[in-house]
Design a protein around this motif. Sequence first.
Motif, PDB file in Angstrom:
ATOM      1  N   LEU A  32       0.835  -1.208   0.000  1.00  0.00           N
ATOM      2  CA  LEU A  32       0.000   0.000   0.000  1.00  0.00           C
ATOM      3  C   LEU A  32       0.869   1.257   0.000  1.00  0.00           C
ATOM      4  N   LEU A  33       1.939   1.246   0.772  1.00  0.00           N
ATOM      5  CA  LEU A  33       2.830   2.411   0.809  1.00  0.00           C
ATOM      6  C   LEU A  33       3.474   2.645  -0.554  1.00  0.00           C
ATOM      7  N   LEU A  34       3.878   1.584  -1.215  1.00  0.00           N
ATOM      8  CA  LEU A  34       4.470   1.724  -2.548  1.00  0.00           C
ATOM      9  C   LEU A  34       3.433   2.194  -3.566  1.00  0.00           C
ATOM     10  N   PHE A  35       2.239   1.643  -3.500  1.00  0.00           N
ATOM     11  CA  PHE A  35       1.188   2.074  -4.419  1.00  0.00           C
ATOM     12  C   PHE A  35       0.927   3.572  -4.270  1.00  0.00           C
ATOM     13  N   GLN A  38       4.303   5.682  -5.518  1.00  0.00           N
ATOM     14  CA  GLN A  38       4.739   5.685  -6.917  1.00  0.00           C
ATOM     15  C   GLN A  38       3.669   5.210  -7.899  1.00  0.00           C
ATOM     16  N   GLY A  39       2.479   4.910  -7.400  1.00  0.00           N
ATOM     17  CA  GLY A  39       1.399   4.502  -8.282  1.00  0.00           C
ATOM     18  C   GLY A  39       1.206   2.995  -8.299  1.00  0.00           C
ATOM     19  N   TYR A  40      -0.033   2.573  -8.444  1.00  0.00           N
ATOM     20  CA  TYR A  40      -0.362   1.152  -8.430  1.00  0.00           C
ATOM     21  C   TYR A  40       0.268   0.421  -9.611  1.00  0.00           C
ATOM     22  N   ARG A 124      -6.076   6.431   2.749  1.00  0.00           N
ATOM     23  CA  ARG A 124      -5.352   6.883   1.562  1.00  0.00           C
ATOM     24  C   ARG A 124      -5.418   5.846   0.440  1.00  0.00           C
ATOM     25  N   SER A 125      -5.411   4.558   0.807  1.00  0.00           N
ATOM     26  CA  SER A 125      -5.517   3.519  -0.216  1.00  0.00           C
ATOM     27  C   SER A 125      -6.928   3.485  -0.807  1.00  0.00           C
ATOM     28  N   TYR A 126      -7.923   3.791   0.005  1.00  0.00           N
ATOM     29  CA  TYR A 126      -9.303   3.877  -0.495  1.00  0.00           C
ATOM     30  C   TYR A 126      -9.403   5.002  -1.513  1.00  0.00           C
ATOM     31  N   ARG A 127      -8.739   6.102  -1.236  1.00  0.00           N
ATOM     32  CA  ARG A 127      -8.725   7.217  -2.176  1.00  0.00           C
ATOM     33  C   ARG A 127      -7.985   6.837  -3.458  1.00  0.00           C
ATOM     34  N   LEU A 128      -6.920   6.045  -3.316  1.00  0.00           N
ATOM     35  CA  LEU A 128      -6.191   5.563  -4.487  1.00  0.00           C
ATOM     36  C   LEU A 128      -7.109   4.763  -5.404  1.00  0.00           C
ATOM     37  N   ILE A 129      -7.954   3.917  -4.820  1.00  0.00           N
ATOM     38  CA  ILE A 129      -8.897   3.134  -5.611  1.00  0.00           C
ATOM     39  C   ILE A 129      -9.825   4.052  -6.397  1.00  0.00           C
TER      40      ILE A 129
END
Length: 223
Positions: A32-35, A38-40, A124-129
């Motif tokens: 998750l930190l890497l996603f 630097q992007g998924y 933050r990962s939810y926002r990434l999705i």
Amino acid sequence: MIDERSAPAAPVPGLRERKKRRTRDALLRAALLLFLSQGYERTTVDEITDAVNVSQRTFFRYFANKEEVVFAVQDLTEAHFVASLRARPAAEGPLEAMRGAVLAAWDTVEEALADVVPVDLYMRSYRLIECTPALLAVHLRRSTELEERISRLIAAREGLDVDADPRPRVAVAAFCGVMRLTGRLWGQGGDTSVDAIRRLTETYLDRIGPSLAASWRMRAAGA
């Protein structure tokens, strides 16, 4: 009735099981930190395993692919919501029960995730999705599956046959539509906190009934 005082305690995980859980959680957090940094799509499995100092084989022992990692915590939060819905008082109507369940789930999400990831990392990962087209498409598919699960739960609460009576699916469709709208608007905002999405959720859920019941047309004066 079982006396809770005499009920057997839940088994304590053994050393091997705890080690496996720690490894899985470490992979999850590193991914998750890497996603996020630097992007998924630009993150590789090799980078995730290097961050935890384990092999690719170890990664695939716990996750089928990167997509499964992204949604692993989402699985936990969805299960947390479903458990909250099951615990709602039987006297509550469908929308009232779902509203109470989702707000209660947000109130306790930090506690529910504490052993796996910090709640800020999950938010933050939810926002990434919400901001990644490939992940959003998967999220929408998964939302359809969750919607059906909730519909069957609501039908069971009301003593209805979900395949014969459309009302559970209609109510859940309205609720889940608000949830998707809330997630999208929250993802576009500047505040990524739990409090922010909870406030937005409560505001929009409280508008379902009035929005559906009232006329939206402005009436001419004197009409």
